[in-house]
Design a protein around this motif. Sequence first.
Motif, PDB file in Angstrom:
ATOM      1  N   GLY A 171       8.328 -10.473  -4.674  1.00 36.66           N
ATOM      2  CA  GLY A 171       9.012  -9.380  -5.351  1.00 36.66           C
ATOM      3  C   GLY A 171       8.431  -8.034  -4.972  1.00 36.66           C
ATOM      4  N   LEU A 172       9.208  -6.976  -5.217  1.00 40.37           N
ATOM      5  CA  LEU A 172       8.782  -5.602  -4.971  1.00 40.37           C
ATOM      6  C   LEU A 172       8.654  -4.903  -6.319  1.00 40.37           C
ATOM      7  CD1 LEU A 172      11.041  -4.743  -1.889  1.00 40.37           C
ATOM      8  CD2 LEU A 172       8.665  -5.518  -1.896  1.00 40.37           C
ATOM      9  N   PHE A 173       7.437  -4.439  -6.624  1.00 40.76           N
ATOM     10  CA  PHE A 173       7.105  -3.883  -7.924  1.00 40.76           C
ATOM     11  C   PHE A 173       6.937  -2.373  -7.825  1.00 40.76           C
ATOM     12  CE2 PHE A 173       5.800  -8.230  -7.873  1.00 40.76           C
ATOM     13  CZ  PHE A 173       5.862  -8.710  -9.174  1.00 40.76           C
ATOM     14  N   GLN A 174       7.448  -1.643  -8.823  1.00 41.06           N
ATOM     15  CA  GLN A 174       7.045  -0.255  -8.980  1.00 41.06           C
ATOM     16  C   GLN A 174       5.646  -0.217  -9.589  1.00 41.06           C
ATOM     17  OE1 GLN A 174      10.808   0.924 -11.098  1.00 41.06           O
ATOM     18  NE2 GLN A 174      10.648   2.719  -9.753  1.00 41.06           N
ATOM     19  N   PRO A 216      -2.321   5.669   2.821  1.00 41.48           N
ATOM     20  CA  PRO A 216      -1.892   6.935   2.225  1.00 41.48           C
ATOM     21  C   PRO A 216      -1.577   6.773   0.743  1.00 41.48           C
ATOM     22  CG  PRO A 216      -0.056   5.911   3.313  1.00 41.48           C
ATOM     23  CD  PRO A 216      -1.235   4.994   3.512  1.00 41.48           C
ATOM     24  N   ARG A 217      -1.533   7.888   0.041  1.00 40.19           N
ATOM     25  CA  ARG A 217      -1.057   7.885  -1.339  1.00 40.19           C
ATOM     26  C   ARG A 217       0.465   7.771  -1.331  1.00 40.19           C
ATOM     27  NH1 ARG A 217      -4.852  12.585  -4.187  1.00 40.19           N
ATOM     28  NH2 ARG A 217      -6.866  11.541  -3.742  1.00 40.19           N
ATOM     29  N   GLN A 218       0.984   6.976  -2.242  1.00 40.29           N
ATOM     30  CA  GLN A 218       2.407   6.680  -2.267  1.00 40.29           C
ATOM     31  C   GLN A 218       3.002   7.012  -3.632  1.00 40.29           C
ATOM     32  OE1 GLN A 218       4.317   5.499   0.404  1.00 40.29           O
ATOM     33  NE2 GLN A 218       2.454   5.933   1.564  1.00 40.29           N
ATOM     34  N   LEU A 219       4.305   7.331  -3.618  1.00 41.63           N
ATOM     35  CA  LEU A 219       5.002   7.611  -4.872  1.00 41.63           C
ATOM     36  C   LEU A 219       5.100   6.348  -5.723  1.00 41.63           C
ATOM     37  CD1 LEU A 219       7.849   9.793  -3.387  1.00 41.63           C
ATOM     38  CD2 LEU A 219       6.086  10.600  -4.947  1.00 41.63           C
ATOM     39  N   LYS A 220       4.802   6.476  -6.999  1.00 42.31           N
ATOM     40  CA  LYS A 220       4.800   5.306  -7.882  1.00 42.31           C
ATOM     41  C   LYS A 220       6.185   4.698  -8.046  1.00 42.31           C
ATOM     42  CE  LYS A 220       0.902   6.876 -10.741  1.00 42.31           C
ATOM     43  NZ  LYS A 220       0.498   7.247 -12.113  1.00 42.31           N
ATOM     44  N   LYS A 221       7.219   5.494  -7.831  1.00 45.76           N
ATOM     45  CA  LYS A 221       8.572   4.965  -8.035  1.00 45.76           C
ATOM     46  C   LYS A 221       9.010   4.039  -6.903  1.00 45.76           C
ATOM     47  CE  LYS A 221      10.776   8.275 -11.110  1.00 45.76           C
ATOM     48  NZ  LYS A 221      11.112   7.210 -12.071  1.00 45.76           N
ATOM     49  N   GLN A 222       8.247   3.958  -5.817  1.00 50.80           N
ATOM     50  CA  GLN A 222       8.581   3.022  -4.750  1.00 50.80           C
ATOM     51  C   GLN A 222       8.251   1.589  -5.186  1.00 50.80           C
ATOM     52  OE1 GLN A 222       8.095   5.102  -0.553  1.00 50.80           O
ATOM     53  NE2 GLN A 222       6.187   5.152  -1.667  1.00 50.80           N
ATOM     54  N   GLY A 223       8.954   0.652  -4.590  1.00 52.67           N
ATOM     55  CA  GLY A 223       8.698  -0.757  -4.867  1.00 52.67           C
ATOM     56  C   GLY A 223       7.927  -1.400  -3.729  1.00 52.67           C
ATOM     57  N   PHE A 224       6.704  -1.880  -4.001  1.00 50.47           N
ATOM     58  CA  PHE A 224       5.848  -2.497  -2.992  1.00 50.47           C
ATOM     59  C   PHE A 224       5.493  -3.930  -3.405  1.00 50.47           C
ATOM     60  CE2 PHE A 224       3.866   1.756  -1.389  1.00 50.47           C
ATOM     61  CZ  PHE A 224       5.026   1.996  -0.673  1.00 50.47           C
ATOM     62  N   ARG A 249      16.584  -1.266  -0.576  1.00 51.22           N
ATOM     63  CA  ARG A 249      15.630  -2.127   0.143  1.00 51.22           C
ATOM     64  C   ARG A 249      15.582  -1.639   1.591  1.00 51.22           C
ATOM     65  NH1 ARG A 249      14.087  -7.475  -0.780  1.00 51.22           N
ATOM     66  NH2 ARG A 249      12.475  -8.109   0.713  1.00 51.22           N
ATOM     67  N   MET A 250      14.439  -1.193   2.049  1.00 44.77           N
ATOM     68  CA  MET A 250      14.301  -0.590   3.372  1.00 44.77           C
ATOM     69  C   MET A 250      13.308  -1.379   4.222  1.00 44.77           C
ATOM     70  SD  MET A 250      16.282   2.094   3.063  1.00 44.77           S
ATOM     71  CE  MET A 250      15.835   3.151   4.428  1.00 44.77           C
ATOM     72  N   ALA A 251      13.526  -1.365   5.551  1.00 48.80           N
ATOM     73  CA  ALA A 251      12.564  -1.823   6.569  1.00 48.80           C
ATOM     74  C   ALA A 251      12.098  -3.253   6.356  1.00 48.80           C
ATOM     75  CB  ALA A 251      11.362  -0.886   6.616  1.00 48.80           C
ATOM     76  N   ARG A 252      12.959  -4.125   5.892  1.00 50.51           N
ATOM     77  CA  ARG A 252      12.582  -5.521   5.707  1.00 50.51           C
ATOM     78  C   ARG A 252      12.275  -6.159   7.055  1.00 50.51           C
ATOM     79  NH1 ARG A 252      16.545 -10.085   2.974  1.00 50.51           N
ATOM     80  NH2 ARG A 252      15.099 -11.821   3.037  1.00 50.51           N
ATOM     81  N   GLY A 253      11.111  -6.812   7.177  1.00 51.10           N
ATOM     82  CA  GLY A 253      10.677  -7.412   8.418  1.00 51.10           C
ATOM     83  C   GLY A 253      10.050  -6.446   9.387  1.00 51.10           C
ATOM     84  N   VAL A 254       9.971  -5.154   9.030  1.00 50.70           N
ATOM     85  CA  VAL A 254       9.419  -4.127   9.916  1.00 50.70           C
ATOM     86  C   VAL A 254       8.224  -3.431   9.295  1.00 50.70           C
ATOM     87  CG1 VAL A 254       9.946  -1.979  11.139  1.00 50.70           C
ATOM     88  CG2 VAL A 254      11.693  -3.757  10.954  1.00 50.70           C
ATOM     89  N   GLU A 255       8.250  -3.260   7.986  1.00 48.63           N
ATOM     90  CA  GLU A 255       7.216  -2.476   7.304  1.00 48.63           C
ATOM     91  C   GLU A 255       7.008  -3.058   5.923  1.00 48.63           C
ATOM     92  OE1 GLU A 255       6.555   2.181   5.840  1.00 48.63           O
ATOM     93  OE2 GLU A 255       8.124   1.659   7.289  1.00 48.63           O
ATOM     94  N   ALA A 256       5.836  -2.817   5.340  1.00 50.90           N
ATOM     95  CA  ALA A 256       5.549  -3.270   3.981  1.00 50.90           C
ATOM     96  C   ALA A 256       4.471  -2.389   3.381  1.00 50.90           C
ATOM     97  CB  ALA A 256       5.102  -4.730   3.960  1.00 50.90           C
ATOM     98  N   GLY A 257       4.492  -2.277   2.066  1.00 47.40           N
ATOM     99  CA  GLY A 257       3.434  -1.614   1.322  1.00 47.40           C
ATOM    100  C   GLY A 257       2.854  -2.586   0.306  1.00 47.40           C
ATOM    101  N   TYR A 258       1.533  -2.550   0.105  1.00 46.60           N
ATOM    102  CA  TYR A 258       0.863  -3.394  -0.871  1.00 46.60           C
ATOM    103  C   TYR A 258       0.098  -2.480  -1.828  1.00 46.60           C
ATOM    104  CZ  TYR A 258       2.020  -7.694   1.591  1.00 46.60           C
ATOM    105  OH  TYR A 258       2.700  -8.746   2.165  1.00 46.60           O
ATOM    106  N   TRP A 259       0.410  -2.616  -3.126  1.00 51.23           N
ATOM    107  CA  TRP A 259      -0.180  -1.736  -4.124  1.00 51.23           C
ATOM    108  C   TRP A 259      -1.651  -2.060  -4.376  1.00 51.23           C
ATOM    109  CZ3 TRP A 259       1.792   2.618  -5.019  1.00 51.23           C
ATOM    110  CH2 TRP A 259       3.135   2.837  -5.305  1.00 51.23           C
ATOM    111  N   SER A 260      -2.401  -1.013  -4.696  1.00 52.90           N
ATOM    112  CA  SER A 260      -3.684  -1.159  -5.372  1.00 52.90           C
ATOM    113  C   SER A 260      -3.467  -0.779  -6.837  1.00 52.90           C
ATOM    114  CB  SER A 260      -4.740  -0.245  -4.741  1.00 52.90           C
ATOM    115  OG  SER A 260      -4.547   1.096  -5.133  1.00 52.90           O
ATOM    116  N   SER A 261      -4.468  -0.962  -7.668  1.00 55.40           N
ATOM    117  CA  SER A 261      -4.347  -0.602  -9.082  1.00 55.40           C
ATOM    118  C   SER A 261      -4.850   0.811  -9.352  1.00 55.40           C
ATOM    119  CB  SER A 261      -5.129  -1.598  -9.938  1.00 55.40           C
ATOM    120  OG  SER A 261      -6.508  -1.573  -9.603  1.00 55.40           O
TER     121      SER A 261
END
Length: 559
Positions: free
Chosen positions: A412-415, A541-549, A507-519
Amino acid sequence: MNDSLILYVLAGCGTAIIGGLIFFFAEQYRRKRADYRKDLEKVRHVSAPVRNPASVPSPLRLGRTEVHTDCMAKTLVVSVDGNPGWRAEAEGEVTWLRVVKVSECRLMLHLLTNFALAAREAGVLVFYPDQETAGAGETARIAVSQCESGYYPELTLSETFYIRPGDSMSLESPLVSPGPRCDEWYVKSLRTNDEGGWCEVEPAVGERCRGARNLLVRTYPKPAHVAVRNALVTVGCGTYPFQTLRTLVVSQGIVFDYYIEYPAFDACGRRQEVIEVPPACAGDDKERIYKVYVRSNLPWRLVDGLPGWVSAGPLVMDKEERYNGYFTVTVRPNDERTRVKGVCAARYATLRVVTELGQVHDIRIYQGGYVVIRGRRWLDRNLLESRCLTDNAVPCGLDMEQADADSRIYGGLFQFGQSEPGWDSSSETTEDAWNLNTDEHPVCHEEADPSPAGWRVPSSLELESLFQARNSVPTYAGKGWVELVSDDGVPVFFPLSGYLCHINGYRMARGVEAGYWSSSERTRIYADAVILMRGRLWHFPRQLKKQGFSIRSIEDVTS
């Protein structure tokens, strides 16, 4: 006497003069009559002027009356067959479609990118301006349909792999079937492993086709000194980044193929490359048995050297096809002494099959659980939803374009700060959403953290330490994942599951890019994450919280 002579002379002269006059006037008359006849003949041979009948416009015939395309901006050309003087215009007020008459036989449609979540449609009318002459029946219409943003067109190949001995010319004709919402496809590339010209395709590379059609792949005989060679034909549908690619492989030479038979209803099942065993559950002491069927045209054998928890059975060869056969692989229960927070340690082995000519085929054997990197325990797969993990940890051999790819491998992709996957424009994270303490000493917020009990979302320091370990080497194979290695040599996979856009949740860049959240959050708007991209080094990098990673959990040593 003299007088008579003079009279005779005068009479002769008068006669000569009169005769000359008569001859002169006769000649003039003859010439005038000849000229008159010539003029008369010219008049007789000149045809009467041609009077063209009034032109009647012929019916308008269009090269295509329906256009189904993806969401990206593009220019499409439609051929028009009809009398000169026709016009074309869009029906109603359409801002995203521009119609241009290029010539008397070509019409050009300019489409803008569709950023909306819904598909859109429009019509284009082609007509003669003088409707009194042309009549109402001389109007043609083009129906234009454009997919919504985030939609990946459907594309299927009836066959994706051919093996041929290569002793003669062969012709393969798999059926290419695009989906109804985007019916245009093309041959993206043709590559051979030896860069030779022994393979040809029809339609040619770059040529656009519409609807279902057979792809013709012609291969020429293989030289005797070449053992094996391969050609890869990539077929595409849609426009980058919303495109779907399928690859056809034509192999000449050695015939060796296999498939793995999993137990019925096994969530980890696939046909090749990997035998994956689900994570061991408490009290699960059953052996798991898998069958590997081999099709070959030359002798082959298994290489010993498997660890004690896995064993390969004897070869059972086919009586009629002497080199075809199968063998079993038995995986024994995991060691309960390694269980931590409900999960046992992941295990990995390689089963090698060697042919008589020296080709080696590796089959990975993997049982999931947790892996240890730089002394810390990590789960080996992504979170699917709150407290739930994906079915698979190893993406090799999986069709990552299938509809169930999220539950099988992507997750899943979480905000940021949310306990469930998905996207909500109104979601706001409270302070200390997942981490109640500092980055150096994180404390899990159990009510908000979606990780299983005993595990949590890693801090930015822990996530950065994971990817900066010396045994963390990125893969550049162009596949849809990044691969690391644990402290004890177990491969760890991070699938490129894409992300949800902060503006609208696409849903963007599936199979090309991914982001993994830290806490670790930095401001009310930004938080820390690691960004993985195909063929590039990771960055933080710092990422916008509204993105789903995606989320990969670490052991909570304080619990």
